[in-house]
Design an enzyme around this catalytic site. Structure first.
Site, PDB file in Angstrom:
ATOM      1  N   ILE A 172      -6.358  -6.990  -3.189  1.00 51.52           N
ATOM      2  CA  ILE A 172      -5.778  -7.296  -1.677  1.00 51.52           C
ATOM      3  C   ILE A 172      -5.011  -8.933  -2.406  1.00 51.52           C
ATOM      4  O   ILE A 172      -3.825  -8.912  -1.395  1.00 51.52           O
ATOM      5  CB  ILE A 172      -6.916  -7.561  -0.891  1.00 51.52           C
ATOM      6  CG1 ILE A 172      -7.734  -6.160  -0.525  1.00 51.52           C
ATOM      7  CG2 ILE A 172      -6.566  -8.260   0.272  1.00 51.52           C
ATOM      8  CD1 ILE A 172      -8.981  -6.391   0.259  1.00 51.52           C
ATOM      9  N   LEU A 224      -1.608  -7.565  -3.316  1.00 49.95           N
ATOM     10  CA  LEU A 224      -0.800  -6.658  -2.597  1.00 49.95           C
ATOM     11  C   LEU A 224      -0.241  -7.800  -1.308  1.00 49.95           C
ATOM     12  O   LEU A 224       0.917  -7.295  -0.978  1.00 49.95           O
ATOM     13  CB  LEU A 224      -1.509  -5.729  -2.136  1.00 49.95           C
ATOM     14  CG  LEU A 224      -1.467  -4.370  -2.700  1.00 49.95           C
ATOM     15  CD1 LEU A 224      -2.042  -3.090  -2.172  1.00 49.95           C
ATOM     16  CD2 LEU A 224      -0.144  -3.929  -3.515  1.00 49.95           C
ATOM     17  N   GLU A 225      -1.290  -8.633  -0.863  1.00 51.06           N
ATOM     18  CA  GLU A 225      -0.850  -9.308   0.363  1.00 51.06           C
ATOM     19  C   GLU A 225       0.197 -10.548   0.121  1.00 51.06           C
ATOM     20  O   GLU A 225       1.031 -10.541   0.961  1.00 51.06           O
ATOM     21  CB  GLU A 225      -2.123  -9.684   1.064  1.00 51.06           C
ATOM     22  CG  GLU A 225      -3.011  -8.525   1.694  1.00 51.06           C
ATOM     23  CD  GLU A 225      -2.535  -7.984   2.578  1.00 51.06           C
ATOM     24  OE1 GLU A 225      -1.608  -8.252   3.266  1.00 51.06           O
ATOM     25  OE2 GLU A 225      -3.079  -6.927   2.991  1.00 51.06           O
ATOM     26  N   SER A 226       0.067 -11.159  -0.979  1.00 56.99           N
ATOM     27  CA  SER A 226       0.904 -12.299  -1.233  1.00 56.99           C
ATOM     28  C   SER A 226       1.137 -12.546  -2.849  1.00 56.99           C
ATOM     29  O   SER A 226       1.609 -13.777  -3.182  1.00 56.99           O
ATOM     30  CB  SER A 226       0.111 -13.478  -0.665  1.00 56.99           C
ATOM     31  OG  SER A 226      -1.105 -13.866  -1.354  1.00 56.99           O
ATOM     32  N   TYR A 231      -2.708   2.293   0.634  1.00 57.73           N
ATOM     33  CA  TYR A 231      -2.909   0.814   0.659  1.00 57.73           C
ATOM     34  C   TYR A 231      -4.388   0.586  -0.057  1.00 57.73           C
ATOM     35  O   TYR A 231      -4.369  -0.123  -1.163  1.00 57.73           O
ATOM     36  CB  TYR A 231      -2.822  -0.067   2.029  1.00 57.73           C
ATOM     37  CG  TYR A 231      -3.525  -1.534   1.811  1.00 57.73           C
ATOM     38  CD1 TYR A 231      -2.565  -2.413   1.877  1.00 57.73           C
ATOM     39  CD2 TYR A 231      -4.736  -1.880   1.907  1.00 57.73           C
ATOM     40  CE1 TYR A 231      -2.905  -3.838   1.669  1.00 57.73           C
ATOM     41  CE2 TYR A 231      -5.347  -3.121   1.664  1.00 57.73           C
ATOM     42  CZ  TYR A 231      -4.130  -4.077   1.767  1.00 57.73           C
ATOM     43  OH  TYR A 231      -4.591  -5.289   1.707  1.00 57.73           O
TER      44      TYR A 231
END
Length: 325
Positions: A124, A127-129, A312
């Site tokens: 996570i 993928l997020e940042s 995702y």
């Protein structure tokens, strides 16, 4: 989930087909009246005048860059194969391994406290940042005020704006430091403000929940989100499998024991099964029976609480497995 953020819009290529939404026709002059109403509502809800003034000090009109991004979002019609190729990359996994190695003790602490494995947290975070390197360059109050005024999802964004003001009132971050995406997703975990209020934690122990620059708070907050979304300690999300000829994958809502799937001729792509044969599971084939297939377990649903997309959730699992292998 729709109350959290838009589906990876910033991560996908601009060469995709675009939707050109019209939205509500509003003149910029109405923004002043809108802002006056927002400030009054904030004061009625207990936000101090000082916080309101500081929050909106640099907000004088709708942010055109936010509107452009919001009204020209790519359609999400790509295949799983294309999505995987874009996001589950060797570079992301290599970068993730370096980030994991540099923070191994912190990951161990987070796992002990929340019962969430380092792999899924890393997936996570990546993928997020991109492990904290790309958090978005929009001021959250500015972005949310623009979208609440724009009108198509006014109630949602106005609620998120009020949540953001509560965060400022609590003193966890200054308005200038509250940075995020064009849609208001904030910090390294890309929490919407309402998710921040529910799930962000102060693992660093300094009295502030800082998901922008504090790695303990970032990783702890991701873990807390997953733990409170049903993540089962000691379990895994799933693994890639091979389907027998003629098998009809019916998706994540059709659950059988892993032993039943094995009896039906399903085999792990590599290595051995990662869960006991009595584990409840489902078969997900994002591109249909002729594409890649995965057996997924209860923890897959916890990832989908973070973002309601099979693509995702599988990508998070694969990246995390690659990082911690």
């Amino acid at each position: 989930m729709p109350t959290r953020r838009f589906f990876l819009a910033a991560s996908l290529p601009t060469t995709l087909a675009l939707t050109h939404g019209v939205g509500l026709a509003q003149d910029a002059g109405s923004f002043g009246s809108f802002l006056k109403g927002v400030k009054a509502e904030a004061r009625r809800s207990g936000i101090s005048a000082t916080t309101v003034d500081r929050a909106f000090a640099s907000v004088s009109g709708p942010n055109q860059k936010v509107l452009d991004r919001y009204r020209h979002q790519p359609e999400f019609t790509m295949t799983w194969a294309r999505y995987r190729g874009l996001l589950v990359t060797d570079k992301r996994i290599t970068d993730g391994r370096a980030a994991f190695a540099a923070n191994r003790a912190l990951f161990s602490r987070v796992e002990q406290q929340f019962g969430v494995a380092p792999g899924v947290i890393s997936g996570i975070w990546g993928l997020e940042s991109s492990f904290g390197t790309t958090m978005g360059d929009f001021h959250v109050i500015d972005a949310l005020a623009t979208l609440a005024w724009e009108g198509r999802r006014a109630a949602f964004f106005r609620g998120e704006l009020m949540a953001a003001l509560k965060i400022l009132e609590n003193g966890d971050v200054a308005p200038t430091g509250m940075m995020g995406s064009y849609a208001g997703a904030m910090g390294q975990p890309q929490f919407m403000p309402s998710s921040y209020l529910r799930y962000a934690v102060d693992l660093e122990g300094n009295g502030h929940r800082n998901i922008w620059t504090s790695k303990p708070d970032v990783l702890g907050s991701i873990a807390n989100y997953l733990a409170r979304s049903g993540w089962r300690s000691g379990g895994t999300w799933g693994q890639q499998v091979l389907l027998p000829a003629g098998f009809d994958p019916q998706g994540r809502d059709v659950k059988r024991s892993l032993g039943d799937w094995a009896t039906a001729g399903i085999r792990p792509l590599a290595g051995r099964w990662v869960a006991p044969f009595d584990a409840a599971s489902a078969i997900v084939a994002p591109d249909g029976a002729d594409g890649e297939a995965f057996v997924v377990f209860a923890n897959f649903a916890a990832i989908r609480r973070y973002n309601p997309s099979d693509f995702y959730a599988i990508a998070v699992g694969l990246i995390g497995d690659g990082i911690t292998a």
